[in-house]
Design an enzyme around this catalytic site. Structure first.
Site, PDB file in Angstrom:
ATOM      1  N   HIS A   1       0.815  -1.218   0.000  1.00  0.00           N
ATOM      2  CA  HIS A   1       0.000   0.000   0.000  1.00  0.00           C
ATOM      3  C   HIS A   1       0.850   1.271   0.000  1.00  0.00           C
ATOM      4  O   HIS A   1       0.337   2.347  -0.293  1.00  0.00           O
ATOM      5  CB  HIS A   1      -0.905   0.048   1.233  1.00  0.00           C
TER       6      HIS A   1
ATOM      7  N   HIS B   1      -6.241  -7.254  -0.154  1.00  0.00           N
ATOM      8  CA  HIS B   1      -6.361  -5.798  -0.344  1.00  0.00           C
ATOM      9  C   HIS B   1      -5.670  -5.402  -1.650  1.00  0.00           C
ATOM     10  O   HIS B   1      -4.723  -6.064  -2.077  1.00  0.00           O
ATOM     11  CB  HIS B   1      -5.699  -5.043   0.806  1.00  0.00           C
TER      12      HIS B   1
ATOM     13  N   TYR C   1      -4.116 -11.999   9.014  1.00  0.00           N
ATOM     14  CA  TYR C   1      -4.365 -11.588  10.401  1.00  0.00           C
ATOM     15  C   TYR C   1      -5.001 -12.663  11.252  1.00  0.00           C
ATOM     16  O   TYR C   1      -5.148 -12.477  12.457  1.00  0.00           O
ATOM     17  CB  TYR C   1      -5.209 -10.297  10.385  1.00  0.00           C
TER      18      TYR C   1
END
Ligand SMILES: COCC(O)(O)CCCCCNCCCN
Ligand SMILES: [Zn+2]
Length: 641
Positions: A135, A174, A305
Site C-alpha cells: 500500500h 487488499h 491476520y
C-alpha cells in the site's frame, strides 16, 4: 536447487503503542506464529536460511521520494505524541520508534531473496517480513506499510540483475494501490491483484481499484485488477481467475522473475478478507506459478491476520516452493456468480491488450449498468464483520514418498540422476510391471514415473484398466499426438480422456472423452499452452483424479519445453501421482521428462505470438460445448433471459 527462507525476529520488535481499531490486528505475533509453524513442521530446516540486511537509501529511492524518506528518518527519535502526530497524515498505518529500522529490514529481506534467486543460489524462496509493503506510495505510508517492499524488489531486479519483465502476483485480499501507482505506465512490470472491493465500499475505496483500471500509456494492459464484489469467495473462484486470466496472460508476458505479494488475509478466517478459500489453495496458486520464469519465484509476506490460517497458508506455500506434491484441491465447485461477473469484466477490458483474451466476451449487461452507478455504493459501509466462529479442517499432512520418480527404461538406457529404475526383471511381464508401478504410486511409496514401452496404446489400455478396476481411482488420461486413443468405457466417468490432436475428431464421445483440436497440434506453443491453461487444467482440477496418465504418442511434434511445461503443470493434480508413457524409441525426451518429474522448473516458452484464429474458434466451440458439464470452464455469467 533449494528454497530460501528469509526471516529475522528483529522485525517483530515494533507494535501499535496507542488505540487505533484500524490497526489493532497488525501485531508482531503474525510473524512469530508464521515462522514458528515453519520451524515446528520441519520446513524451515529444509530451506536455505538467508540473512536479512538493511536497505540502503538508494534502494528506497528506487520507489520513494527523498522528502518522504527524510521524514521517516526522523521517527526513531520521536516521542509518543510526535509519533501519533506524524501518523495522522497517513491512513490506516502506525509509526513506532523501531518501525523505520524494521521497514529497512523488510526491504533488505526482499532484496536478499531476489539476489539469491536471480544469482541461482536458490531456485525460489519466501521472505517473512513486517512491515508489509504493497500500500505504501511514492511519498506516503498507508495500510500498515512504510516502504513498498515488492515494488522496490521489482525495480532492483531490473537494475541490479537485468530482469527485463517482472510479474507481480498480489494474492493479498487488499489492493496494492502503491504497486499499481508505481508501475501503471510501465510495460516491463505486470501487476496482477485481486482484492475485496464490494463496488468500492471496501478499504481503500478507490475507483482505480476496479477492473477498468488497466494501466496508462505504454503500461496499458499491464495492470490487472480483479475486484471481489462479495465476501465468501472460495477455492473455485480463486482457481478460475488463475486459469482464465492470470496464467494465460502470464505465459504470454513471459516474465524473467515472478514476485508474489503473498498476503494471506485472502484465506478463510481472516477478519479483513472474510473469504472462504482454504489454506491448501495456496499450494496450488504457488504451484501454478512455478513453471514461469524458469521457476524464479520470490514470495514476500504482505497481510494475513488470522493467527491460525496465516501460518497454515505460509506452510502450504513453502511446502510447494520446496517441490512437495500439492494436496488434492478441496471440494471444488462452480465459481459464484459475482466471481464470474468479475472474471468476465476483467477479460473483456483486457482483450484488446492480450491475444490470449482476444475472444473474450463483452461486459455482462448487469456489470455495465451497475458499473455506471457504483459511485452510489461508495459511501455505504462494507459487509458487517461476521461475528460467528468459522471452522475449517487443518490442511492434510503432506508426506513426501520415499521415491519421487521411478523409471522403466530399456536396459541399454542409463537411469537419469535422481530417478530410481523400476526394473522389468522382477516383473517379466511388462504389463504386470506397469501395474505394480501404479500400485506403488497409489500407496504413496512412489510419487511419479516415466515408462518407455514398445507400444503406448497397449500400455495405455492396460494402465487404464488397472488403475480404474484394481485401484478404484479416477484416472485422467492426457494424450498428446494424433491417432486413436484406445480407451474404452469413459461413460462411467471413472476415466477422463483429454486428447490433443491435429485431427478434428468426428465422433464426440461424451463428457469424459474430449478431443482438443489444434491446427498444428502441439507444435504451436501458444495454442497448446493456452489450451492447457484454460481447458485442460480447469477440467483436471474439477475432475480431481487419483492418478494422471500422460501419454506421448509417436511423432506428436511436441517440443521439449512445451512437454516439460505440461508435465510440470499437471503435477498439481492427484498429489503429483503422474505416470508418463512414451514409445521406447523416443529417447531424446527421457532427460527432459525426468527433470520435470523431479520438480525442476520447465524452460520458458518465450513470448508467445497470437493464437491461430482457427484454433481460437475451435477452443471456444469446445468450451461452449463442455461448459454445461464442466463448471470450472465458465468464463461468463449466464445472461438473464
Ligand atoms: C500490505 O499490507 C497488508 C494489508 O494489505 O493486509 C494491509 C491492510 C490494511 C487494512 C487497513 N484497513 C483496516 C480497516 C479495519 N477493518
Ligand atoms: Zn491485505
Amino acid at each position: 536447487m533449494g528454497t530460501a527462507l528469509i526471516y529475522d525476529e528483529e522485525m517483530t520488535k515494533y507494535k501499535l503503542l496507542w488505540v487505533d481499531p484500524a490497526c489493532k490486528f497488525e501485531v508482531p505475533e503474525r510473524l512469530t506464529v508464521s515462522h514458528g509453524a515453519l520451524v515446528e513442521s520441519g520446513l524451515a530446516d529444509r530451506c536455505v536460511s538467508v540473512p536479512v540486511r538493511e536497505a540502503t537509501d538508494a534502494e528506497i529511492l528506487l520507489v520513494h521520494s527523498a522528502e518522504y524518506l527524510e521524514a521517516v528518518k526522523t521517527t526513531p527519535s520521536m516521542s509518543l505524541e510526535d509519533l501519533m502526530e506524524f501518523t495522522l497524515q497517513y491512513g490506516d498505518v502506525y509509526f513506532h520508534p523501531n518501525i523505520y529500522h524494521c521497514a529497512k529490514l523488510a526491504i533488505g529481506a526482499s532484496l536478499q531473496l531476489v539476489d539469491s534467486v536471480m544469482t541461482g543460489k536458490v531456485r525460489n524462496g519466501m521472505a517473512l517480513v513486517r512491515p508489509p509493503g504493497h500500500h505504501s506510495m511514492h511519498s506516503a505510508a498507508s495500510g500498515f506499510c512504510i516502504f513498498n517492499n515488492v515494488a522496490i524488489a521489482a525495480r532492483y531486479a531490473q537494475q541490479r540483475h537485468g530482469a527485463k519483465r517482472v510479474l507481480i502476483v498480489d494474492w493479498d485480499i487488499h489492493h496494492g494501490q502503491g504497486v499499481q501507482y508505481c508501475f501503471e505506465d510501465d510495460p516491463s512490470v505486470l501487476y496482477f491483484s485481486w482484492h475485496r472491493f464490494e463496488h468500492q465500499k471496501f478499504w481503500p475505496q478507490l475507483k482505480e481499484s476496479d477492473f477498468d483500471t488497466v494501466g496508462k500509456e505504454k503500461g496499458a494492459g499491464f495492470n490487472i485488477n480483479v475486484p471481489w464484489n462479495k465476501v465468501g469467495m472460495q477455492n473455485s473462484d480463486y482457481l478460475s481467475v488463475f486459469f482464465h486470466i492470470l496464467l494465460p496472460v502470464a505465459y504470454e508476458f513471459c516474465p524473467d522473475l515472478v514476485l508474489v505479494s503473498a498476503g494471506f488475509d485472502s484465506a478463510i478466517g481472516d477478519p479483513e478478507g472474510e473469504m472462504r478459500a482454504t489454506p491448501d489453495i495456496f499450494a496450488h496458486l504457488t504451484h501454478l506459478l512455478m513453471n514461469l520464469a524458469e521457476g524464479k519465484v520470490c514470495a514476500v509476506l504482505e497481510g494475513g491476520y488470522n493467527l491460525t490460517s496465516l501460518p497454515q497458508s505460509v506452510c502450504q506455500t513453502v511446502h510447494t516452493l520446496l517441490g512437495d506434491p500439492a494436496p488434492c484441491p478441496a471440494n471444488l465447485d462452480a465459481p459464484c456468480k459475482s466471481a464470474l461477473e468479475s472474471l468476465q469484466c476483467v477479460r473483456s477490458v483486457h482483450r484488446t491488450y492480450w491475444s490470449c483474451l482476444r475472444h473474450a466476451a463483452d461486459l455482462p449487461t448487469s456489470c455495465s449498468t451497475k458499473h455506471i452507478n457504483t459511485a452510489e455504493g461508495a459511501d455505504q459501509e462494507p459487509t458487517e464483520e461476521s461475528s460467528q466462529e468459522i471452522f475449517w479442517p487443518p490442511p492434510m499432512k503432506r508426506v513426501f514418498p520415499p521415491t519421487r520418480t521411478a523409471v522403466v527404461l530399456p536396459d541399454d538406457v542409463a537411469c537419469p540422476d535422481g530417478c530410481k529404475r523400476w526394473s522389468l526383471l522382477e516383473h517379466p511381464d511388462p504389463q504386470l510391471c506397469l501395474s505394480a508401478l501404479v500400485d506403488k504410486m497409489v500407496k504413496n511409496e512412489i510419487c511419479n514415473g516415466l515408462v518407455l514401452v514398445p507400444d503406448v496404446s497397449v500400455a495405455m489400455i492396460c494402465l487404464a484398466q488397472h488403475a480404474v478396476a484394481a485401484l478404484n481411482k479416477r484416472l485422467l488420461v492426457v494424450c498428446v499426438g494424433d491417432g486413436m486413443v484406445p480407451i474404452q468405457g469413459t461413460e462411467d466417468g471413472k476415466t477422463l480422456v483429454v486428447h490433443f490432436s491435429r485431427k478434428e475428431s468426428e465422433e464426440q464421445r461424451g463428457k469424459h472423452f474430449i478431443t482438443v483440436h489444434l491446427t498444428k497440434g502441439c507444435g504451436d506453443a501458444s495454442g497448446f499452452i493456452q489450451a492447457v491453461l484454460s481447458l485442460l487444467l480447469p477440467l483436471g482440477y474439477e475432475y480431481d483424479p487419483g492418478l494422471v496418465l500422460l501419454v506421448q504418442k509417436p511423432d506428436s511434434g511436441v517440443c521439449d519445453s512445451m512437454w516439460r511445461q505440461l508435465t510440470g503443470l499437471l503435477q498439481g493434480l492427484a498429489q503429483g501421482h503422474m505416470l508418463v508413457v512414451m514409445q521406447e524409441d523416443e529417447r531424446k525426451h527421457i532427460g527432459p521428462t525426468c527433470s520435470s518429474l523431479l520438480g525442476i522448473a520447465a524452460p520458458s516458452l518465450g513470448q508467445l505470438h497470437s493464437l491461430l484464429p482457427e484454433d481460437v474458434e475451435a477452443l471456444e466451440r469446445l468450451r461452449r460445448r463442455l461448459t454445461p458439464d464442466w463448471k470450472l470452464l465458465q468464463t461468463t455469467v449466464a445472461e438473464e433471459p
